[in-house]
Scaffold this active site. Structure first.
Site, PDB file in Angstrom:
ATOM      1  N   HIS A 194      16.385  -2.248   4.324  1.00 12.55           N
ATOM      2  CA  HIS A 194      17.239  -1.224   3.441  1.00 12.55           C
ATOM      3  C   HIS A 194      18.313  -1.289   4.389  1.00 12.55           C
ATOM      4  O   HIS A 194      19.269  -1.207   3.303  1.00 12.55           O
ATOM      5  CB  HIS A 194      16.394   0.394   3.678  1.00 12.55           C
ATOM      6  CG  HIS A 194      15.518   0.270   2.742  1.00 12.55           C
ATOM      7  ND1 HIS A 194      14.294  -0.063   2.587  1.00 12.55           N
ATOM      8  CD2 HIS A 194      15.652   1.416   1.765  1.00 12.55           C
ATOM      9  CE1 HIS A 194      13.138   0.510   2.148  1.00 12.55           C
ATOM     10  NE2 HIS A 194      13.996   0.990   1.113  1.00 12.55           N
ATOM     11  N   CYS A 206      15.850  -3.444   9.622  1.00 11.75           N
ATOM     12  CA  CYS A 206      15.202  -2.940   8.220  1.00 11.75           C
ATOM     13  C   CYS A 206      15.476  -3.458   7.246  1.00 11.75           C
ATOM     14  O   CYS A 206      17.065  -3.051   7.120  1.00 11.75           O
ATOM     15  CB  CYS A 206      14.997  -1.202   8.113  1.00 11.75           C
ATOM     16  SG  CYS A 206      14.171  -0.697   6.493  1.00 11.75           S
ATOM     17  N   CYS A 221      10.736  -6.913   4.378  1.00 11.24           N
ATOM     18  CA  CYS A 221       9.720  -5.243   4.541  1.00 11.24           C
ATOM     19  C   CYS A 221       9.207  -5.369   6.418  1.00 11.24           C
ATOM     20  O   CYS A 221       8.281  -6.419   6.885  1.00 11.24           O
ATOM     21  CB  CYS A 221       8.495  -4.793   4.203  1.00 11.24           C
ATOM     22  SG  CYS A 221       8.250  -2.992   5.038  1.00 11.24           S
ATOM     23  N   THR A 279       8.548  -3.499   9.094  1.00 19.07           N
ATOM     24  CA  THR A 279       7.805  -2.801   9.060  1.00 19.07           C
ATOM     25  C   THR A 279       5.748  -3.302   8.796  1.00 19.07           C
ATOM     26  O   THR A 279       4.982  -3.074   9.050  1.00 19.07           O
ATOM     27  CB  THR A 279       7.999  -1.776   8.703  1.00 19.07           C
ATOM     28  OG1 THR A 279       8.650  -0.634   9.573  1.00 19.07           O
ATOM     29  CG2 THR A 279       6.630  -0.297   9.527  1.00 19.07           C
ATOM     30  N   ASP A 297       8.469  -5.074  -0.296  1.00 19.42           N
ATOM     31  CA  ASP A 297       9.037  -4.470   0.197  1.00 19.42           C
ATOM     32  C   ASP A 297       8.553  -2.442   0.340  1.00 19.42           C
ATOM     33  O   ASP A 297       7.813  -2.698  -0.736  1.00 19.42           O
ATOM     34  CB  ASP A 297      10.495  -4.221   0.233  1.00 19.42           C
ATOM     35  CG  ASP A 297      11.418  -3.268   1.300  1.00 19.42           C
ATOM     36  OD1 ASP A 297      10.794  -3.440   2.503  1.00 19.42           O
ATOM     37  OD2 ASP A 297      12.246  -2.976   1.301  1.00 19.42           O
ATOM     38  N   SER A 298       8.374  -2.135   0.854  1.00 19.84           N
ATOM     39  CA  SER A 298       7.873  -0.742   0.884  1.00 19.84           C
ATOM     40  C   SER A 298       9.250   0.275  -0.306  1.00 19.84           C
ATOM     41  O   SER A 298       9.142   1.124  -0.931  1.00 19.84           O
ATOM     42  CB  SER A 298       8.140   0.135   2.069  1.00 19.84           C
ATOM     43  OG  SER A 298       9.737   0.063   2.581  1.00 19.84           O
TER      44      SER A 298
END
Length: 246
Positions: A181, A179, A69, A71, A6-7
């Site tokens: 997060h 998302c 993730c 995105t 993930d980011s």
């Protein structure tokens, strides 16, 4: 071994659901928090990072990879599937279950800019929103809150409220978390909504899909649980979230 990236630390919300189904597997997790958030970055940049991280996870022994993730899934998963022999499991927009659950006929979507403009998301929204209204908002500052370890309290509520209130004011009673997060902010999202809402996290469905693919490919090992955490930046928040996860 299951590779996850993930980011930042958000993908741990997906790992949490995978662990429930596969508690005896080995995992390697990569947080690209030195380059987080991905939401405003170009598709080309995200693809380059996804390639580099995939190479790292394969070197560590991953034989299947979860792109935890939204995105990165939208920007890079097609490229990764074309360029690598291993299977990649990505994030799916939870518009369909949201459309089935809403009572007001209004579904809210919280996501990054990259996810909201992605073809995959747009196609899913158009397919399942014929009889409902979908209202969208970028979760401005959400990723940064989680990466800083601030998920509750006045600061978190002030930031979250700015993106949640427009959805509530539009009549949304069901909100899709677009998302990985954002599930770490669930308590604050519910609090700032000011009335009962349903939050939809796609991670459980992703975990079920991963299990199905691993069973089809005879990748379920049950060799005993282990987790390797890696990061392109500071490990502190990643480690703290992981330590309080299971």
């Amino acid at each position: 071994m299951i590779g996850i990236f993930d980011s930042g630390a958000g993908g741990l919300s997906v790992f949490r659901e995978i662990y429930k189904l596969l508690p005896e597997e080995k995992f390697v997790y990569y947080s690209d928090n030195a380059n987080c958030p991905y939401g405003e970055k170009s598709r080309e940049y995200i693809i380059d990072r996804a390639r580099a991280i995939t190479d790292f996870l394969l070197e560590k022994g991953a034989d299947i990879i979860v792109v935890a993730c939204n995105t990165a899934t939208a920007a890079a998963i097609s490229t990764l599937r074309n360029e690598y022999a291993v299977s990649f499991i990505g994030m799916e927009p939870a518009i369909k279950p949201a459309a089935q659950l809403t009572r007001t006929g209004v579904v809210g979507v919280l996501a990054t800019a990259g996810t909201l403009k992605a073809t995959k998301y747009i196609d899913t929204r158009e397919k399942w929103s014929r009889d409902i209204k979908v209202v969208e908002h970028i979760g401005q500052g959400f990723v940064e809150l989680v990466e800083n370890g601030t998920t509750t309290g006045p600061e978190a509520e002030a930031v979250v409220s700015r993106s949640v209130r427009p959805l509530i004011d539009s009549g949304a009673d069901t909100i899709v978390l677009g998302c990985t997060h954002y599930p770490f902010l669930s308590e604050t999202i519910v609090r700032t909504a000011g009335r009962p809402i349903t939050l939809l996290d796609p991670a459980p469905a992703v975990a079920r899909h991963l299990l199905e693919v691993m069973q089809e490919q005879s990748l379920v090992r049950k060799d005993g649980f282990s987790m390797e955490l890696h990061s392109s930046g500071d490990m502190k928040t990643l480690q703290n979230i992981y330590d309080n996860l299971l």
